[in-house]
Design an enzyme around this catalytic site. Structure first.
Site, mmCIF file in Angstrom:
data_model
loop_
_atom_site.group_PDB
_atom_site.id
_atom_site.type_symbol
_atom_site.label_atom_id
_atom_site.label_comp_id
_atom_site.label_asym_id
_atom_site.label_seq_id
_atom_site.Cartn_x
_atom_site.Cartn_y
_atom_site.Cartn_z
ATOM 1 N N PHE A 1 0.839 -1.197 0.000
ATOM 2 C CA PHE A 1 0.000 0.000 0.000
ATOM 3 C C PHE A 1 0.880 1.256 0.000
ATOM 4 O O PHE A 1 1.820 1.357 0.788
ATOM 5 C CB PHE A 1 -0.915 -0.003 1.233
ATOM 6 C CG PHE A 1 -1.759 1.247 1.325
ATOM 7 C CD1 PHE A 1 -2.707 1.532 0.351
ATOM 8 C CD2 PHE A 1 -1.583 2.144 2.369
ATOM 9 C CE1 PHE A 1 -3.469 2.686 0.430
ATOM 10 C CE2 PHE A 1 -2.337 3.300 2.447
ATOM 11 C CZ PHE A 1 -3.280 3.572 1.475
ATOM 12 N N GLN A 2 0.574 2.167 -0.867
ATOM 13 C CA GLN A 2 1.323 3.414 -1.031
ATOM 14 C C GLN A 2 2.807 3.176 -1.307
ATOM 15 O O GLN A 2 3.655 3.973 -0.930
ATOM 16 C CB GLN A 2 1.122 4.354 0.168
ATOM 17 C CG GLN A 2 -0.316 4.876 0.235
ATOM 18 C CD GLN A 2 -0.489 6.067 1.163
ATOM 19 O OE1 GLN A 2 0.211 6.214 2.159
ATOM 20 N NE2 GLN A 2 -1.450 6.920 0.832
ATOM 21 N N LYS B 1 10.122 2.878 6.309
ATOM 22 C CA LYS B 1 9.564 3.134 7.636
ATOM 23 C C LYS B 1 10.318 2.400 8.741
ATOM 24 O O LYS B 1 10.539 2.946 9.822
ATOM 25 C CB LYS B 1 8.085 2.737 7.653
ATOM 26 C CG LYS B 1 7.336 3.274 8.853
ATOM 27 C CD LYS B 1 5.840 3.065 8.728
ATOM 28 C CE LYS B 1 5.122 3.658 9.940
ATOM 29 N NZ LYS B 1 3.670 3.424 9.863
ATOM 30 N N MET C 1 -1.152 32.785 -23.068
ATOM 31 C CA MET C 1 -0.049 32.478 -23.980
ATOM 32 C C MET C 1 -0.485 31.420 -24.987
ATOM 33 O O MET C 1 -0.107 31.464 -26.160
ATOM 34 C CB MET C 1 1.183 32.029 -23.195
ATOM 35 C CG MET C 1 2.465 32.084 -23.996
ATOM 36 S SD MET C 1 2.852 33.739 -24.610
ATOM 37 C CE MET C 1 3.940 34.373 -23.334
#
Lengths: 170, 584
Positions: free
Chosen positions: B114-115, B164, B482
């Site tokens: 996850f992530q 982590k 632009m």
């Protein structure tokens, strides 16, 4: 064609810190900036110092070759970049493993040609050989070309390794 | 003496030892231990942004206005990928950024956790260098190396990806003085023989021009001082890239204004006709050079750059000097003085006469009227009403950015923050937040467009939370101006998807966030609105409704040369070559 537009082939040696991702950095630089890689070899050359040597054969205009060297040199883990084509008189070698399958006269002819190329037989069955051949890339090209009609089935090449002549280190 | 600390504590201690007092970030699962360590200290202030892109741009604004590295802290996966635009922006504009990303625990890497994303893989191409730290023992070294790499040589962004579990595990901490990088030793002193040759060439020039860039700003205020001294000593004209504005004072008579696609007529023609071009800290970007084979065709070229790969990349030069601008300028000055060099007075006065003739064309002029605010007029009034203050300007990207560069003069370096290389819409507002954090008492204004501002508008929440009195000055022409201008010039006015439909009411939008909103729609309202914007405490949006169809001139069309500029007056029949259409 102007001089600046001629395509040159250069062999570049790069001494790098052997850290994770260093090869990806070098390859990513070539793909990201649209440079060519004709061959690339890499291996650790000093275990104590954790340095690896990458040998790259590339083609491009003189301006592009100059850029490639400057771009390689600014990668953080790079110790030194050396253009073996211009900075030094150098020697180049490549090794190939060449598998040839066949029987009868073709098999004998393959063995005879291998001998002429100083290729060694490193594995054999009743129907096949594996040759080990070392030399300049053109010699390997020639050997493979000769083996093709004699039952060439597989080729594995190392890519070029090169080193400057004379007593100096890179 | 080495201390045992957790990875998270090592991160904080290293930041403190590197002199960091502010970081910009957004928490998430993979950086919780670092956020916990942040919570238990009071040396580092954390600015909570509302999107990770905003964190990096804020850090860029902080870095560019202070000369110190900007620090970012984001989580793994989407936290890291959202930071990619900002990192690429910092890489293109050479801004020192240290970006810390959380990563899933080492045993989960590669498992599509996850992530999880391959942060070092993704950011390898948009950082100067990056690291995945797989053990707390490496963390101290990597932290200190990261600051060294980001700030030495050509500055740039670096990423440190910290799993982590490494943040929880204990490792040894040592101070920055004990960490020496193994390989990276950028050259700061230029080759003295080449500098001597350059000084000879400069002294003998008949039609010289200085062309300077962001390298002067990055080199520090000393470089700007040395540049001023050298340029005044020679009496030569000077122009600068977008990124270099402020290094030389715009009020000085030797200043020609910015060069390049929307540079002044005098700057570009001086570049085209010069016989010696002195590039210090600029990189021959395509916005500057125009058509390469017609770029300064009769000139000898000198190029000073800290990055060897910038030299001879786009333009072949006669003397390439690898080194830091300040060091090289110092040597140039010393050699110039010791040899008692004098420029060729007659040649120089003829050259200046020619330049004054170009200047007399007044290429930045525009026509005002009583009914509608002209965008250039809005910026000029903003300058007039803020020039007596300590003012910092950031911009988004587009017409307003070019008008700001043309019409807002800068006297000092580090006062102008803009996204030059990458051209990132959404840069200006978060960058202004970063500038305001670093300079709490200064007046910080983001000159924006109504389209660009919506790309990072969420940071209004940040500005309100931290009581940052950033002013957002929207040049609102209801178009991606632009894009519209190019569609007019290149695509026969087929305005494909460039209209800013369904715009929010910016006054109400400001109020919804707890900021102040002001609108000015008529020239008669402009001054009062600007004064109020400056005087009202806290963040303000000034929605300045301007002429929808004003084009940004002068302009070098793509694929054209410096002496083929379109001026505002004769823009009617402007055409772009087929080759030019292929260019951006």
């Amino acid at each position: 064609m102007k001089k600046d537009e001629t395509i040159e082939r250069h062999t570049i040696a790069v001494l790098v810190d052997n850290e994770a991702g260093v090869l990806a950095r070098v390859i990513g630089l070539f793909s990201g900036r649209g440079y060519n890689i004709e061959s690339l070899t890499v291996a650790e050359v000093d275990q104590a110092e954790h340095t690896s040597r990458i040998t790259i054969v590339t083609v491009g205009t003189p301006m592009v070759i100059e850029q490639i060297k400057a771009q390689l040199d600014r990668l953080v883990p790079v110790h030194r970049v050396m253009d073996l084509t211009v900075e030094a008189n150098s020697v180049e070698r490549e090794m190939a493993l060449v598998k040839v399958a066949g029987t009868g006269e073709r098999r004998v002819e393959a063995l005879r040609l291998a001998d002429a190329f100083r290729a060694r037989v490193i594995d054999t069955t009743h129907t096949s050989f594996i040759f080990e051949v070392t030399g300049a890339p053109t010699k390997i090209d020639a050997f493979i070309g000769l083996m093709r009609p004699l039952g060439l089935v597989d080729v594995s090449r190392t890519g070029v390794v090169a080193i400057a002549r004379g007593p100096e280190a890179m | 003496m080495a201390q045992e600390l957790t990875g998270a504590e090592i991160v904080i201690k290293a930041l403190v030892d590197q002199g960091v007092d502010t970081i910009f970030g957004y928490p998430g699962g993979a950086v919780l231990p670092i956020y916990d360590a942040l919570f238990q200290q009071n040396k580092i202030r954390h600015i909570l942004v509302r999107h990770e892109q905003g964190a990096v741009h804020a850090a860029e604004g902080y870095a560019r206005s202070t000369g110190k590295p900007g620090v970012v802290l984001v989580t793994s996966g989407p936290g890291a990928t959202n930071a990619v635009t900002g990192l690429t922006d910092a890489l293109m504009d050479s801004i020192p950024i240290v970006c810390l990303t959380g990563q899933v625990a080492t045993h989960l890497i590669g498992s599509d956790a996850f992530q999880e994303c391959d942060t070092v893989g993704i950011t390898r191409h948009c950082t100067k260098h990056n690291w995945l730290v797989k053990s707390p023992q490496e963390l101290t070294r990597v932290m200190h190396e990261a600051f060294y790499v980001a700030t030495h040589g050509r500055p740039g962004p670096v990423v440190i990806d910290i799993p982590k579990d490494v943040q929880f595990q204990k490792g040894e901490y040592t101070g920055p003085q004990n960490v020496v990088h193994r390989t990276y030793r950028p050259k700061v002193k230029g080759d003295i023989e080449k500098i001597k040759q350059a000084v000879d060439l400069i002294a003998n020039a008949k039609k010289p021009v200085f062309y300077t860039g962001g390298g002067i700003i990055n080199s520090g205020t000393v470089a700007s001082q040395l540049l001023r001294e050298f340029v005044r000593l020679t009496g030569y004209p000077i122009t600068s890239t977008l990124m270099g504005l402020g290094a030389y004072p715009a009020s000085d008579k030797q200043w020609l204004g910015m060069l390049g696609m929307h540079g002044t007529f005098e700057a570009n023609n001086a570049m085209h006709d010069c016989d010696v071009l002195i590039n210090i800290g600029a990189r021959f970007d395509d916005r500057v050079t125009g058509r390469l084979d017609a770029f300064a065709p009769h000139s000898k070229k000198i190029h000073v750059d800290i990055d060897a790969s910038s030299i001879n990349k786009n333009v072949r030069v006669d003397i390439g000097i690898i080194g830091d601008c300040a060091h090289v300028l110092e040597d140039m000055l010393r050699i110039w003085k010791s040899k008692a060099r004098r420029p060729d007075k007659d040649a120089l006065s003829a050259w200046w006469k020619q330049i004054e003739a170009w200047r007399a064309r007044k290429s930045l002029s525009f026509k005002t009227n009583d009914d509608i605010i002209k965008p250039q007029q809005a910026i000029q009034r903003l300058y007039e009403l803020s020039k007596h203050r300590e003012t910092y300007i950031t911009t988004e990207v587009g017409q307003h950015q070019m008008w700001a560069a043309q019409h807002f003069p800068f006297e000092q370096p580090n006062r102008w923050m803009t996204s030059g290389g990458l051209g990132t819409m959404g840069y200006g507002f978060p960058a202004a937040i970063g500038v305001q954090i670093a300079h709490p008492d200064a007046l910080v204004i983001d000159i924006a467009g109504e389209a660009s501002i919506q790309m990072c508008i969420q940071e209004l929440s940040t500005a309100v939370q931290f009581m940052l009195p950033v002013k957002i000055f929207i040049i609102n022409n209801e178009y991606m101006g632009m894009v519209r201008q190019w569609q007019e010039l290149l695509h026969e006015g087929r305005y494909s998807h460039s209209y800013s439909d369904s715009l929010p009411d910016f006054v109400k939008l400001a109020e919804a966030y707890g900021a102040t909103g002001i609108r000015a729609s008529k020239p008669s309202e402009l001054d009062d609105a600007i004064k109020r914007m400056i005087d009202v405490p806290g963040p303000v949006i000034l929605d300045c409704v301007v002429d929808k169809f004003e084009n940004c001139y002068p302009m070098i069309p793509s694929g054209a040369a410096h002496n083929e500029m379109i001026l505002g007056d004769d823009a009617e029949g402007a055409t772009v070559s087929e080759e030019g259409k292929m260019l951006v």
